[in-house]
Design an enzyme around this catalytic site. Structure first.
Site, PDB file in Angstrom:
ATOM      1  N   ASP A  93       0.858  -1.170   0.000  1.00 45.56           N
ATOM      2  CA  ASP A  93       0.000   0.000   0.000  1.00 45.56           C
ATOM      3  C   ASP A  93       0.903   1.232   0.000  1.00 45.56           C
ATOM      4  O   ASP A  93       2.043   1.174   0.468  1.00 45.56           O
ATOM      5  CB  ASP A  93      -0.888  -0.012   1.248  1.00 45.56           C
ATOM      6  CG  ASP A  93      -1.666   1.279   1.401  1.00 45.56           C
ATOM      7  OD1 ASP A  93      -2.339   1.674   0.442  1.00 45.56           O
ATOM      8  OD2 ASP A  93      -1.568   1.894   2.480  1.00 45.56           O
ATOM      9  N   ASP A 125      -1.704  -0.849   6.004  1.00 48.88           N
ATOM     10  CA  ASP A 125      -1.935  -0.345   7.357  1.00 48.88           C
ATOM     11  C   ASP A 125      -3.358   0.112   7.612  1.00 48.88           C
ATOM     12  O   ASP A 125      -3.742   0.338   8.753  1.00 48.88           O
ATOM     13  CB  ASP A 125      -0.987   0.830   7.652  1.00 48.88           C
ATOM     14  CG  ASP A 125      -1.408   2.094   6.923  1.00 48.88           C
ATOM     15  OD1 ASP A 125      -1.723   1.999   5.721  1.00 48.88           O
ATOM     16  OD2 ASP A 125      -1.438   3.152   7.559  1.00 48.88           O
ATOM     17  N   ASP A 133      -7.108  -1.625   3.403  1.00 46.07           N
ATOM     18  CA  ASP A 133      -6.146  -2.671   3.037  1.00 46.07           C
ATOM     19  C   ASP A 133      -6.562  -4.044   3.568  1.00 46.07           C
ATOM     20  O   ASP A 133      -5.992  -5.053   3.142  1.00 46.07           O
ATOM     21  CB  ASP A 133      -4.753  -2.342   3.597  1.00 46.07           C
ATOM     22  CG  ASP A 133      -4.196  -1.054   3.007  1.00 46.07           C
ATOM     23  OD1 ASP A 133      -4.439  -0.808   1.824  1.00 46.07           O
ATOM     24  OD2 ASP A 133      -3.542  -0.304   3.750  1.00 46.07           O
TER      25      ASP A 133
END
Length: 641
Positions: free
Chosen positions: A337, A538, A542
């Site tokens: 990410d 995080d 996600d």
């Protein structure tokens, strides 16, 4: 704590913590005394001492073997060892060659010593859990009506305010209400340097306060604090079995049945086929039962994985399961990410562009009033901008986050939408051309444009920027050198912002403008192309991709609760560079497991060949068999270094 002055205090401690070791030592002493007694022709004393060694050293193995046989209708290695030892004793009494009793006692002794050493090895791993439990104090000092009162930590409630004086340990997670200090969070997150803390910052149970007094408000129950979750996850990892261990256990049970059948055949057929006498035949059959048992093979995996989990926990890397540690060593592609992972996640408002009929203050006030209810990293940047400008917030109602798109709510009876253009401007016409041009300009600069709409009016937009983590480029280069074939960046940001970060850190492939379901789809595509794919993230958006990936890795410091619960591995210090260490641990664990399996199988083959050619005694067979088990276990414990 052990009081050294207390009579037999240390002995009682060893009896409680290491009963297998005490039993093995007692068995060794009795075996030695029995052998000496036989050498001195004290036949009666020798036999009784050796029988006592059988009982004390083999009691636990006999009980476990019989329990498995009775409850599961399965044979295991424990029962095979006991059968071999009893067979040696019967052979000794039958031939009146009582040194066979010594052989059986030595068999039980070495088997008991092996079990004791494995138990001690597991105790070393479990100390990590006990040390975590001891990190938090049993009591907390709370302030009520300006009066201090000490209560048990477990009865703290949300909203209680705890006074933490300099040098004290934080008893539970909380938010600093008053005071400034630096906290040593190394026991929890692995961060080597004390972290500065001020009002509004979160503190974790087990952290050590520095020189400033703090008043901390409890914002979650002590049972759900970060350290308690770590303890639960480590306990879960200790008791759960990865697929490789489960496969070995299934193999062991079928293998044990084969050993019994072959052992019976070896005890009956050689006198007719090879002209062996019955004494030699039975003796060789007993040795076969010992050396063919898969003890070393069963110890090849789990001690290594538990040691790897313990080593990772000491460095702020939490593996939730031994299977995840195995998988970490097989990863060949990693998806990251962007926000909060490859970047710091500390977003800031870099520019505000109001519509002609609005103002920068109104844009920030409207957006911040909704984002006050959000956990997204973007919300912190907007709230910080409002605080810096001294802008008072409005009371928002009916706030709802649209994951990966924006947030909606109601201010003074009017609907408000804050988010990306596709989400915020849906259904609206007459978008001011200058705002459209400014939005395009910001995206070309690699920044994210966030629109603010109230009712049917577009109030304006603002730019959000993020800083790339200083270690990100070095990390990706290190991953390449370790054999990671492909690195991918997944982000909900626009293509320009994604390209800017990608150029800086050096990822191979970039995907932008993604919704959570898009990230899942890309992870599935990567898994079709590569054998094992890890996802590092995080945020809440996600979580689906973390769950879908072969291995989900969450950033623990800034990670959301959902991401932490979904992920398989947590980097507690929020340091991306720990990913390299996590992969090293995984690869080393796989390398040691391969070494152990090779050693275990080789030892069985060599011992079987030596036994077939009458070159092996029962004690030597036991020593070779259990010696390989000990070597395998000790090799696995190298992971603790």
């Amino acid at each position: 704590m052990i009081h050294q002055s207390a009579p037999f205090g240390k002995l009682r401690y060893w009896l409680r913590v290491y009963p297998e070791a005490i039993a093995a030592l007692t068995c060794a002493l009795l075996t030695l005394m029995g052998w000496l007694a036989l050498n001195q022709s004290w036949l009666g004393w020798g036999i009784w001492m050796l029988m006592a060694a059988y009982v004390i050293g083999g009691r636990d193995s006999c009980w476990e073997g019989l329990k498995t046989l009775w409850q599961e209708r399965e044979l295991d290695v424990d029962l095979l060892m006991i059968v071999a030892a009893i067979g040696a004793a019967i052979l000794g009494f039958w031939q009146q060659q009582y040194y066979f009793l010594v052989d059986g006692a030595v068999l039980i002794l070495i088997f008991a010593a092996s079990g004791a050493l494995e138990s001690i090895a597991m105790q070393r791993t479990e100390r990590n859990i006990r040390s975590l439990m001891e990190l938090t104090p049993d009591t907390a000092r709370i302030l009520q009506d300006q009066q201090e009162r000490t209560i048990a930590t477990e009865v703290l409630q949300i909203g209680d305010r705890i006074l933490i004086k300099p040098g004290e340990i934080v008893p539970t997670d909380g938010i600093i209400y008053e005071g400034r200090s630096t906290l040593n969070q190394a026991p929890i997150t692995g961060e080597s340097l004390p972290q500065p803390k001020e009002p509004g910052d979160e503190v974790f149970a087990g952290s050590i306060n520095g020189r400033g007094a703090l008043l901390v408000e409890v914002h979650k129950s002590p049972q759900s604090s970060l350290i308690q979750r770590i303890i639960q996850l480590v306990e879960q990892a200790k008791t759960s079995q990865p697929p490789s261990v489960q496969s070995l256990e299934r193999f062991e049970r079928g293998y044990a049945r084969c050993i019994v059948v072959i052992g019976i055949a070896l005890a009956v057929l050689p006198p007719f086929l090879l002209n062996w006498n019955w004494e030699t035949t039975i003796y060789r059959a007993l040795i076969f039962l010992v050396v063919a048992s898969p003890c070393a093979l069963m110890a090849a995996i789990m001690p290594t994985l538990l040691s790897g989990i313990a080593r990772g926990a000491r460095q702020g890397i939490l593996f939730k399961d031994g299977a995840q540690l195995e998988t970490m060593g097989r990863v060949v592609a990693i998806a990251f990410d962007k926000t909060g992972t490859l970047t710091t996640g500390e977003l800031e408002v870099s520019e505000v562009i109001p519509a002609p009929h609005s103002s920068a203050e109104e844009v920030i006030r409207t957006a911040a009033s909704l984002e006050a209810y959000s956990e997204h990293p973007l919300a912190r940047g907007i709230l910080k901008a409002a605080e810096t400008r001294g802008i008072a917030l409005l009371a928002a109602m009916e706030v709802a986050a649209e994951v990966g798109a924006g947030i909606t709510g109601s201010l003074q009876g009017q609907r408000v939408v804050v988010g990306k253009a596709k989400f915020a401007l849906a259904g609206l016409a007459n978008i001011p051309p200058n705002l459209d041009r400014e939005s395009q300009r910001l995206e070309d600069l690699g920044q994210t444009a966030i629109w603010v709409v109230r009712g049917d009016r577009i109030l304006g937009l603002f730019a959000i920027s993020d800083r790339v983590r200083p270690s990100a480029a070095q990390l990706l280069a290190a991953l390449k050198s370790m054999g990671i074939q492909t690195t991918v960046m997944l982000t909900g940001d626009n293509a320009a912002a994604a390209r800017g970060v990608a150029r800086t850190v050096g990822v191979d492939v970039t995907y932008s403008d993604l919704l959570p379901e898009d990230k899942v789809e890309i992870i599935e595509q990567l898994q079709q192309q590569y054998d094992t794919v890890a996802m590092v993230g995080d945020g809440i958006n996600d979580a689906p991709a973390l769950a879908r990936a072969s291995l989900g890795i969450a950033m623990g410091g800034a990670g959301s609760d959902v991401a932490l619960e979904t992920a398989d591995v947590v980097l507690m210090a929020d340091r991306l560079e720990e990913l390299v260490q996590a992969i090293r641990i995984g690869k080393k664990a796989r390398r040691i497991i391969k070494q152990n399996i090779t050693l275990a199988l080789t030892s069985v083959v060599v011992l079987l060949i030596a036994n077939f050619f009458n070159q092996l005694t029962l004690p030597a067979g036991v020593l070779g068999h259990e010696g390989s088990t000990l070597l395998v276990t000790l090799n696995g414990l190298r992971m603790l270094r």
